[in-house]
Design a protein around this motif. Structure first.
Motif, mmCIF file in Angstrom:
data_model
loop_
_atom_site.group_PDB
_atom_site.id
_atom_site.type_symbol
_atom_site.label_atom_id
_atom_site.label_comp_id
_atom_site.label_asym_id
_atom_site.label_seq_id
_atom_site.Cartn_x
_atom_site.Cartn_y
_atom_site.Cartn_z
ATOM 1 N N PHE A 110 0.836 -1.206 0.000
ATOM 2 C CA PHE A 110 0.000 0.000 0.000
ATOM 3 C C PHE A 110 0.871 1.257 0.000
ATOM 4 O O PHE A 110 0.608 2.202 -0.754
ATOM 5 C CB PHE A 110 -0.944 -0.001 1.205
ATOM 6 C CG PHE A 110 -1.654 1.304 1.408
ATOM 7 C CD1 PHE A 110 -2.705 1.672 0.585
ATOM 8 C CD2 PHE A 110 -1.259 2.173 2.412
ATOM 9 C CE1 PHE A 110 -3.356 2.892 0.754
ATOM 10 C CE2 PHE A 110 -1.898 3.385 2.597
ATOM 11 C CZ PHE A 110 -2.958 3.746 1.767
ATOM 12 N N SER A 114 0.986 3.866 -3.054
ATOM 13 C CA SER A 114 0.613 5.266 -2.799
ATOM 14 C C SER A 114 1.733 6.219 -3.196
ATOM 15 O O SER A 114 1.490 7.254 -3.829
ATOM 16 C CB SER A 114 0.264 5.456 -1.320
ATOM 17 O OG SER A 114 -0.848 4.668 -0.974
ATOM 18 N N GLU A 117 1.865 6.425 -7.041
ATOM 19 C CA GLU A 117 0.824 7.291 -7.617
ATOM 20 C C GLU A 117 1.091 8.760 -7.305
ATOM 21 O O GLU A 117 0.874 9.629 -8.158
ATOM 22 C CB GLU A 117 -0.557 6.868 -7.115
ATOM 23 C CG GLU A 117 -1.013 5.524 -7.646
ATOM 24 C CD GLU A 117 -1.091 5.443 -9.160
ATOM 25 O OE1 GLU A 117 -1.588 6.399 -9.801
ATOM 26 O OE2 GLU A 117 -0.661 4.420 -9.715
ATOM 27 N N PHE A 118 1.575 9.052 -6.109
ATOM 28 C CA PHE A 118 1.916 10.430 -5.754
ATOM 29 C C PHE A 118 3.025 10.938 -6.674
ATOM 30 O O PHE A 118 2.933 12.046 -7.217
ATOM 31 C CB PHE A 118 2.349 10.504 -4.286
ATOM 32 C CG PHE A 118 2.725 11.883 -3.840
ATOM 33 C CD1 PHE A 118 1.746 12.856 -3.671
ATOM 34 C CD2 PHE A 118 4.044 12.213 -3.585
ATOM 35 C CE1 PHE A 118 2.089 14.139 -3.261
ATOM 36 C CE2 PHE A 118 4.399 13.493 -3.172
ATOM 37 C CZ PHE A 118 3.415 14.453 -3.006
ATOM 38 N N SER A 121 1.850 11.837 -10.114
ATOM 39 C CA SER A 121 1.048 13.063 -10.227
ATOM 40 C C SER A 121 1.891 14.263 -10.641
ATOM 41 O O SER A 121 1.356 15.269 -11.105
ATOM 42 C CB SER A 121 0.332 13.354 -8.898
ATOM 43 O OG SER A 121 1.253 13.769 -7.907
ATOM 44 N N SER A 128 -2.368 10.008 -12.093
ATOM 45 C CA SER A 128 -2.338 9.466 -10.743
ATOM 46 C C SER A 128 -3.767 9.176 -10.331
ATOM 47 O O SER A 128 -4.651 10.001 -10.540
ATOM 48 C CB SER A 128 -1.721 10.503 -9.802
ATOM 49 O OG SER A 128 -1.742 10.026 -8.491
ATOM 50 N N SER A 129 -3.996 7.988 -9.765
ATOM 51 C CA SER A 129 -5.355 7.624 -9.410
ATOM 52 C C SER A 129 -5.389 6.778 -8.143
ATOM 53 O O SER A 129 -4.657 5.788 -8.039
ATOM 54 C CB SER A 129 -6.002 6.847 -10.564
ATOM 55 O OG SER A 129 -7.210 6.273 -10.159
ATOM 56 N N PRO A 130 -6.273 7.139 -7.210
ATOM 57 C CA PRO A 130 -6.442 6.283 -6.036
ATOM 58 C C PRO A 130 -7.027 4.919 -6.421
ATOM 59 O O PRO A 130 -6.841 3.935 -5.709
ATOM 60 C CB PRO A 130 -7.397 7.071 -5.132
ATOM 61 C CG PRO A 130 -8.017 8.097 -5.992
ATOM 62 C CD PRO A 130 -7.082 8.344 -7.137
ATOM 63 N N TYR A 131 -7.708 4.857 -7.566
ATOM 64 C CA TYR A 131 -8.239 3.573 -8.041
ATOM 65 C C TYR A 131 -7.104 2.602 -8.367
ATOM 66 O O TYR A 131 -7.237 1.398 -8.176
ATOM 67 C CB TYR A 131 -9.141 3.771 -9.269
ATOM 68 C CG TYR A 131 -10.400 4.530 -8.943
ATOM 69 C CD1 TYR A 131 -11.383 3.968 -8.120
ATOM 70 C CD2 TYR A 131 -10.605 5.808 -9.433
ATOM 71 C CE1 TYR A 131 -12.533 4.666 -7.817
ATOM 72 C CE2 TYR A 131 -11.752 6.520 -9.130
ATOM 73 C CZ TYR A 131 -12.717 5.941 -8.312
ATOM 74 O OH TYR A 131 -13.861 6.640 -8.005
ATOM 75 N N ASP A 132 -5.996 3.143 -8.875
ATOM 76 C CA ASP A 132 -4.842 2.280 -9.147
ATOM 77 C C ASP A 132 -4.271 1.708 -7.849
ATOM 78 O O ASP A 132 -3.865 0.553 -7.804
ATOM 79 C CB ASP A 132 -3.755 3.035 -9.922
ATOM 80 C CG ASP A 132 -4.065 3.137 -11.400
ATOM 81 O OD1 ASP A 132 -4.993 2.440 -11.872
ATOM 82 O OD2 ASP A 132 -3.387 3.916 -12.092
ATOM 83 N N VAL A 133 -4.256 2.519 -6.791
ATOM 84 C CA VAL A 133 -3.791 2.020 -5.492
ATOM 85 C C VAL A 133 -4.717 0.892 -5.030
ATOM 86 O O VAL A 133 -4.258 -0.144 -4.543
ATOM 87 C CB VAL A 133 -3.721 3.146 -4.437
ATOM 88 C CG1 VAL A 133 -3.371 2.591 -3.060
ATOM 89 C CG2 VAL A 133 -2.716 4.207 -4.857
ATOM 90 N N GLY A 134 -6.023 1.078 -5.211
ATOM 91 C CA GLY A 134 -6.981 0.027 -4.863
ATOM 92 C C GLY A 134 -6.755 -1.242 -5.668
ATOM 93 O O GLY A 134 -6.804 -2.353 -5.130
#
Length: 163
Positions: A110, A114, A117-118, A121, A128-134
């Motif tokens: 995780f 994170s 993705e940061f 960005s 950058s996407s929080p969906y990719d982290v998911g």
């Protein structure tokens, strides 16, 4: 002194896969691996293997290939962390060790996802996407689920052979 050196070397070798996995993620988290750039080399490979494809269909296939890469890649990253944690933690039972190592491995995954993705960005041509982290976490959890099934099955077979 030889014993301490051997212990440190053993520790290093157990954590080397995790370090290499994080290095791989860092290399892939560049503009070189943006969707536009990966399409340039994936499309000819796809065409060679499966024949021509319309650009509309290619956009869908390319997106699915990239997301599958996230899922499998971060599953592999998490297993590399599991290997390191398994060798570093101590527990009363194998199940406890597996659970703790998996928990720490998923947490590390995780954090890496994170940070990745940061970092993306700030890069032109990357999103950058929080969906990719998911999705990355789902890959990690699925990898551990498969690992636990395999380890449980293997340990049962070993127990049956011993009995």
């Amino acid at each position: 002194m030889g014993s301490a050196f051997t212990a440190k070397l053993k520790w290093l070798l157990h954590w080397l896969p995790a370090a290499l996995a994080v290095a791989m993620i860092a290399c892939e988290s560049t503009a070189t691996m943006s969707a536009d750039n990966t399409s340039r080399w994936l499309l000819p490979v796809w065409t060679h293997l499966f024949g021509p494809i319309s650009m509309v269909h290619w956009a869908i296939v390319h997106h699915l290939l990239r997301k599958t890469g996230h899922f499998i890649g971060y599953g592999t990253v998490s297993l590399a962390f599991f290997y390191g944690w398994q060798s570093s933690l101590h527990a009363d039972s194998i199940r406890s060790l597996w659970s703790r190592a998996a928990g720490w491995a998923i947490l590390c995954t995780f954090l890496v996802a994170s940070a990745d993705e940061f970092h993306q960005s700030f890069l032109p041509g990357r999103t950058s996407s929080p969906y990719d982290v998911g999705l990355d976490l789902c890959g990690a959890i699925a990898a551990h689920f498969v690992l636990f099934l395999w380890m449980s099955r293997t340990s049962r077979r070993t127990a049956l052979r011993i009995a």
